[in-house]
Design a protein around this motif. Structure first.
Motif, PDB file in Angstrom:
ATOM      1  N   ALA A  18       0.855  -1.185   0.000  1.00  0.00           N
ATOM      2  CA  ALA A  18       0.000   0.000   0.000  1.00  0.00           C
ATOM      3  C   ALA A  18       0.886   1.229   0.000  1.00  0.00           C
ATOM      4  N   LEU A  19       0.305   2.381  -0.236  1.00  0.00           N
ATOM      5  CA  LEU A  19       1.060   3.621  -0.187  1.00  0.00           C
ATOM      6  C   LEU A  19       1.661   3.803   1.199  1.00  0.00           C
ATOM      7  N   GLY A  20       2.970   3.988   1.256  1.00  0.00           N
ATOM      8  CA  GLY A  20       3.667   4.176   2.518  1.00  0.00           C
ATOM      9  C   GLY A  20       4.068   2.896   3.220  1.00  0.00           C
ATOM     10  N   ALA A  21       3.700   1.748   2.667  1.00  0.00           N
ATOM     11  CA  ALA A  21       3.989   0.469   3.328  1.00  0.00           C
ATOM     12  C   ALA A  21       5.417   0.010   3.061  1.00  0.00           C
ATOM     13  N   ASP A  22       5.972  -0.740   4.027  1.00  0.00           N
ATOM     14  CA  ASP A  22       7.301  -1.318   3.870  1.00  0.00           C
ATOM     15  C   ASP A  22       7.277  -2.658   3.147  1.00  0.00           C
ATOM     16  N   LYS A  23       6.140  -3.341   3.185  1.00  0.00           N
ATOM     17  CA  LYS A  23       6.054  -4.700   2.645  1.00  0.00           C
ATOM     18  C   LYS A  23       6.132  -4.710   1.123  1.00  0.00           C
ATOM     19  N   VAL A  24       7.116  -5.443   0.595  1.00  0.00           N
ATOM     20  CA  VAL A  24       7.276  -5.623  -0.849  1.00  0.00           C
ATOM     21  C   VAL A  24       6.418  -6.801  -1.285  1.00  0.00           C
ATOM     22  N   ILE A  25       5.673  -6.649  -2.390  1.00  0.00           N
ATOM     23  CA  ILE A  25       4.732  -7.701  -2.783  1.00  0.00           C
ATOM     24  C   ILE A  25       5.009  -8.257  -4.177  1.00  0.00           C
TER      25      ILE A  25
END
Length: 252
Positions: A28-35
């Motif tokens: 998501a915008l601003g998230a650290d998680k790479v998907i």
């Protein structure tokens, strides 16, 4: 860090962080998680970097323009809202409806909210700002004052495509160092320093949070200064803010 949003040739919309010539997808915008694996920017069509729940625009927030027009400095943001259908992004064609009459560009700095906030202090507001983007707040002057009993801020600024943002959200710029420029058919028509603001971004966010809850992804256009001018169909209008990028549209 630069956040962007784009659509793949397969029609998938991706939000992520630009790393060299790729976009690294994030949850998501601003998230650290790479998907997912990075995607070449050359394979993406850039979209507005965020779809704001609220698109707020300020009026009379620059000292030079206030002085020229004889306006007092506001103690609280003077603002309007743009509808979601006004949103457009890099490379868009912005149609000028016949009913709009004379339309002007307004190059602006945009604040992007990163955290939900309500009744916060300016210090807390600084932490709630995810980053900054370029904005072109097109306005129909023919509509704005057409009825002397009621200035039509929403209608004049709410035509389809009249709220252009992008190309990215920059999280590592200092707003005080930025200059907002607008080029029309490659000719500079607007250039002014962001540090001439009457109300600073943290003050804007703090004061607006007293009126309404601000949510992640909300965009606040900080207002414009001297130099806004009319545009016509066929003209290319580019908002340039070094450190953020170039936001180009063509008038239709």
């Amino acid at each position: 860090m630069h956040w962007a949003r784009g659509i793949t040739p397969a029609g998938e919309t991706i939000t992520g962080v630009i790393i060299k010539d790729t976009l690294e997808p994030r949850a998501a915008l601003g998230a650290d998680k790479v998907i997912g694996a990075p995607i070449s920017l050359a394979d993406l069509t850039l979209l507005p970097p965020v779809v704001p729940g609220k698109f707020i625009g300020l009026w009379n927030n620059f000292k030079a323009a206030a002085e020229k027009n004889g306006h007092e400095h506001p103690a609280h943001p003077l603002y309007f809202l743009k509808p979601d259908s006004a949103l457009s992004g890099p490379g868009a064609t912005v149609a000028i409806p016949q009913s709009a009459g004379r339309v002007v560009f307004e190059g602006e700095l945009g604040i992007v909210i990163g955290k939900t906030c309500k009744d916060i202090t300016p210090a807390a507001a600084q932490d709630a700002i995810l980053g900054y983007t370029c904005v072109n707040d097109f306005t129909s002057l023919g509509v704005l004052f057409a009825d002397p009993s009621f200035p039509q801020w929403t209608r004049s600024k709410g035509f389809d495509g009249f709220g252009v943002i992008g190309p990215v959200i920059a999280t590592d710029v200092d707003w005080r160092d930025l200059t907002i420029r607008v080029l029309v058919n490659e000719r500079e028509r607007q250039s002014y320093p962001a540090n001439d603001m009457i109300l600073s971004p943290p003050e804007i966010v703090s004061l607006l949070s007293q009126d309404m809850t601000l949510n992640p992804g909300d965009v606040i256009a900080c207002g414009t200064s001297l130099g806004a001018a009319p545009v016509k169909a066929g003209m290319e209008v580019v908002v340039v803010i070094e450190g953020i990028g170039e936001l180009s549209v063509v008038m239709g």
